[in-house]
Design a protein around this motif. Sequence first.
Motif, short mmCIF file in Angstrom:
data_model
loop_
_atom_site.label_atom_id
_atom_site.label_comp_id
_atom_site.label_asym_id
_atom_site.label_seq_id
_atom_site.Cartn_x
_atom_site.Cartn_y
_atom_site.Cartn_z
N GLU A 48 4.58 -27.46 7.94
CA GLU A 48 4.73 -28.82 7.41
C GLU A 48 6.16 -29.33 7.46
N ARG A 49 7.03 -28.65 8.15
CA ARG A 49 8.42 -29.08 8.20
C ARG A 49 8.59 -30.35 9.02
N PRO A 50 9.56 -31.18 8.67
CA PRO A 50 9.84 -32.31 9.55
C PRO A 50 10.52 -31.81 10.82
N GLU A 51 10.56 -32.64 11.86
CA GLU A 51 11.27 -32.22 13.06
C GLU A 51 12.72 -31.96 12.68
N ALA A 52 13.27 -30.86 13.18
CA ALA A 52 14.61 -30.47 12.70
C ALA A 52 15.52 -30.05 13.85
N ILE A 53 16.80 -30.29 13.63
CA ILE A 53 17.85 -29.84 14.55
C ILE A 53 18.74 -28.89 13.76
N ILE A 66 28.75 -34.08 12.26
CA ILE A 66 27.67 -33.99 13.25
C ILE A 66 26.34 -34.13 12.52
N ALA A 67 26.21 -33.40 11.42
CA ALA A 67 24.95 -33.46 10.66
C ALA A 67 24.68 -34.87 10.16
N ARG A 68 25.72 -35.52 9.70
CA ARG A 68 25.54 -36.89 9.21
C ARG A 68 25.03 -37.81 10.31
N ARG A 69 25.64 -37.69 11.48
CA ARG A 69 25.23 -38.56 12.60
C ARG A 69 23.78 -38.30 12.99
N VAL A 70 23.40 -37.03 12.99
CA VAL A 70 22.01 -36.69 13.34
C VAL A 70 21.07 -37.29 12.30
N GLU A 72 21.63 -39.84 10.47
CA GLU A 72 21.61 -41.30 10.63
C GLU A 72 20.59 -41.71 11.68
N CYS A 73 20.29 -40.80 12.60
CA CYS A 73 19.26 -41.08 13.61
C CYS A 73 17.87 -40.72 13.07
N ARG A 74 17.79 -40.45 11.77
CA ARG A 74 16.53 -40.16 11.11
C ARG A 74 15.90 -38.85 11.57
N VAL A 75 16.76 -37.92 11.96
CA VAL A 75 16.28 -36.59 12.33
C VAL A 75 16.87 -35.61 11.32
N TYR A 76 16.02 -34.79 10.73
CA TYR A 76 16.49 -33.82 9.75
C TYR A 76 17.34 -32.76 10.44
N CYS A 77 18.39 -32.34 9.77
CA CYS A 77 19.27 -31.38 10.42
C CYS A 77 20.00 -30.55 9.38
N GLU A 78 20.25 -29.31 9.72
CA GLU A 78 20.99 -28.44 8.81
C GLU A 78 22.17 -27.81 9.54
N VAL A 79 23.29 -27.67 8.83
CA VAL A 79 24.45 -26.97 9.38
C VAL A 79 24.40 -25.54 8.88
N LEU A 80 24.42 -24.59 9.79
CA LEU A 80 24.38 -23.18 9.39
C LEU A 80 25.49 -22.44 10.13
N PRO A 81 26.03 -21.37 9.52
CA PRO A 81 27.08 -20.63 10.21
C PRO A 81 26.57 -20.09 11.55
N TYR A 82 27.47 -19.98 12.53
CA TYR A 82 27.07 -19.61 13.90
C TYR A 82 26.34 -18.26 13.97
N ASN A 83 26.61 -17.39 12.98
CA ASN A 83 26.01 -16.06 13.02
C ASN A 83 24.80 -15.94 12.09
N THR A 84 24.17 -17.06 11.79
CA THR A 84 22.97 -17.03 10.94
C THR A 84 21.87 -16.24 11.63
N PRO A 85 21.24 -15.32 10.93
CA PRO A 85 20.16 -14.55 11.57
C PRO A 85 18.92 -15.42 11.84
N TRP A 86 18.18 -15.03 12.83
CA TRP A 86 17.01 -15.79 13.26
C TRP A 86 16.02 -16.04 12.13
N TRP A 243 12.42 -38.61 9.79
CA TRP A 243 13.07 -38.25 8.52
C TRP A 243 13.44 -39.52 7.78
N THR A 244 12.65 -39.88 6.79
CA THR A 244 12.90 -41.11 6.03
C THR A 244 12.89 -40.78 4.54
#
Length: 560
Positions: A48-53, A66-70, A72-86, A243-244
């Motif tokens: 049930e997750r929204p489309e995410a980047i 970057i997250a803010r801009r994404v 603003e395009c109404r796409v959900y997005c999360e910033v995670l550290p580069y070494n986040t495990p799968w 994402w609204t």
Amino acid sequence: MAKKGARTGSRRVAATDDLEVSTYLEIAGRKVGPKESPDKGAEETSQERPEAIVVLDFGSQYSMLIARRVRECRVYCEVLPYNTPWEKIAPLKPRGYILSGGPSSVYDPSAPLVPAYVYESRVPILGICYGMQALTHQLGGKVASGVKREYGPAVLHQNVSDHPIFRGLPREMPVWMSHGDQITEMPPGFSSLAYTDNAPVAVLGNDHKIIGLQFHPEVSHTPDGKTILKNFLYEICGCEGTWTPKSFIAESVKRIREQVGSGKVICALSGGVDSAVTAALVQRAIGDQLICIFVDNGLLRREEPERVRAVFERHLNLNLIYVDAVDRFLTRLAGVTDPEVKRHIIGEEFIRVFEEQATRLGEPQFLAQGTLYPDVIESNPPENSPSVKIKTHHNVGGLPDAMKLSLVEPLRQLFKDEVREVGLALGMPEEMVYRQPFPGPGLAIRIIGEVTRERLEMLRGADWVVMDEIKAAKLYRELWQSFAVLAPLHTVGVMGDYRTYGNMVAIRAVTSDDAMTADWARLPYDVLAKISNRIVNEVPGVNRVVYDISSKPPSTIEWE
Ligand code: XMP
């Protein structure tokens, strides 16, 4: 198997994986998969997750942007550290990855690299600056120190006429660069899509939706940057912008119900937008299982307690306990002049009052808090990230530990402007949703020296005038904060035929994005004149008004 971060000729591996280099080269073309597809985990947990980047943060100061801009395009997005495990990424089921910039060079022995699952998942990838260099390096291209560091504006020239990343954009456009290293050889299968005078490969891409940008599309100095990001999201990742605020509310209501069950939740209302939206959202989910506590500490602005009650009790129909604790706060503050001691007393007394109320309610299990996304990112940055910041002000810090309450934090994924949108969608009045921030210790840190009832009255009068005139001039929303400070410094004045020896009031008005830095607002002289005139006429005991023209740093926004 190659070792972590090791390099043998053109063979490279990701810091977080031990795949053979040949596998990378194949997966760059998305031809083969690893033994176990990352998609598997995702399907199991994210129906049930929204489309995410996912933005993987390599330590750039712009990752949050970057997250803010994404968003603003109404796409959900999360910033995670580069070494986040799968396992942490899987539930998001990303439609694409954005690799941020960062301070490293790919040739540093400990350079952070892109985890294998990013390549393996076969969804589009956008590498920005260091992100582009990292993927170039890992996929068999070459990155080298540029002849000179390129910092500032450049003109981007496209080599292609119809690439989706440039849809709707002119063939030449201004972009913002900030890099030392640059691409000298592209990985197999990639071509150069655009260049600048200093960077022969300023944009690269392959047929498998991997794109690299040497410039920063997220900053405002790249005027068409948002269109580039939008093209990546919509044209390349196939996002639809679902994402609204409404979808967020529906999803949150469901999650809060799941988390809380039939439990009791308490929430401290401050009158500020974060706690107000939190309460309204939790109430939407669980109704009267939520009990809000509003503590009048005697340090609020004129009419504020009444306004909070009106909105929450009557308008939003919230289960509200109003605690008149004015006497206890002012008694404890009597004779105290040190700003940090004031803060400490106010914080401690607040916790006491809150605990007493919570005990009366019979051991609630949950505490709802208005934690926002920037706080979450700040407390979880990648190692050595320049975006690490120190958060100093937490109004109810320490509470959950002492009371063994589980946290309900429905705004954890939102930026401030998104919180405001959600507040409006929940039916909250604009006046509350767009309220300027007000510090937890309230007027106590806007009175220099001892806090007395007389001084509070004076400050309330002056503050009322500032607010009134700033709103009348339609400047309220433009300013981060605007308020009065009482500096009980006596100066000589003259009123009528009499000499006066009265107090001084300072006006503070600042612009800011996040309160970490701020500039004094260039208020029009006629607005300042009106404020000054009204204060000396309407507030007994004040005979002088000054305007604070200090920025932060070196000053702070508050005077104490
Ligand atoms: P300064 O004065 O540090 O303020 O530039 C930055 C922002 O934080 C607010 N502030 C506080 N908020 N408790 C709070 O909840 C505090 O003790 C506190 N001190 C400052 C200030 O209003 C500004 O928005």
